[in-house]
Design an enzyme around this catalytic site. Structure first.
Site: not given
Length: 257
Positions: A65, A172
């Site tokens: 992440c 992302c």
């Protein structure tokens, strides 16, 4: 570990590189998304997810992440290392800029324009034309496997992306799951954008994890590794949304159609 299914790409990369590896996927469906949280709150959630994974005594922990890497990596390393190496996920700005082309970085609104991302651009993309593209709602749409919402968010981001880019950074981890949809949208921007080189983080971070533990890729090994899924520390199954993506299907052993 991740807030949600953004970890699928890194887990799938590790499965391909080491089919014998036992994988533990730890996420926070009750607390996601992490992006709008304060750094302190996000770090607390990330520590909870990491502790759940650490209880399974892994050889390494991949923070799959970008947002958690930005805000929580020092706290995670302070708690878990040196017993468990912690590998963060950094947008692939350095390799995307190496050829000196025209780079676009797709990222969450919280990351776009942030000191963190601007620092990476300053350090690794000097002299390269870089366009930062915010992608509001895209990670949430991917998490929900809402294809219509994904298409809308991708279309909006593509409209902000110059037609002459040569390289696209997927900033992302969720975005890697819809790379084909992104490429189709970029094709409408022009021939150059359609042929842009995509730079994700899944395989590089998996390779870095193997290096940190002194292991090597051995993709020819038989698939003997197990899969454990943790949701807020509780053993669970892969969520239905995960199984809509080839990466999730591969991890679950479902034939990819």
């Amino acid at each position: 570990m991740d807030s949600g299914i953004g970890l699928l790409a890194a887990a799938d990369a590790m499965r391909r590189l080491r089919p014998d590896a036992d994988l533990v996927l730890s996420s926070d469906p009750d607390g996601m998304p992490w992006g709008p949280r304060t750094p302190e709150d996000l770090t607390e959630r990330a520590l909870m997810v990491a502790r759940a994974a650490a209880a399974h005594r892994p050889d390494a922990l991949i923070v799959a992440c970008n947002t958690a890497t930005v805000h929580a990596l020092p706290a995670l390393r302070a708690e878990l290392e040196p017993a468990i190496p912690v590998i963060g996920t950094v947008p692939a700005i350095k390799p995307a800029s190496a050829a000196g082309g025209r780079v676009a970085i797709w990222a969450t609104p919280a990351t776009t324009g942030s000191p963190y991302q601007r620092g990476l651009i300053r350090d690794f993309a000097g002299g390269v034309h870089v366009t930062e593209v915010p992608c509001p709602g895209l990670a949430d749409a991917v998490e929900a496997a809402d294809q219509e919402a994904v298409a809308r968010a991708v279309s909006a981001a593509a409209a902000l992306t110059p037609a002459d880019i040569t390289d696209l950074v997927l900033g992302c981890t969720h975005y890697e799951l819809v790379a084909d949809t992104i490429r189709t949208a970029l094709a409408l921007r022009g021939a150059t954008a359609a042929e842009a080189v995509f730079h994700g983080s899944a395989e590089p971070v998996a390779l870095q994890a193997l290096r940190r533990i002194g292991a090597h890729p051995e993709p020819e090994l038989p698939r003997t590794g197990g899969l454990t899924v943790l949701a807020c520390g509780r053993e669970a199954e892969l969520p239905p949304a995960a199984l809509t993506y080839p990466e999730g299907q591969a991890l679950a052993g479902v034939p990819v159609r």
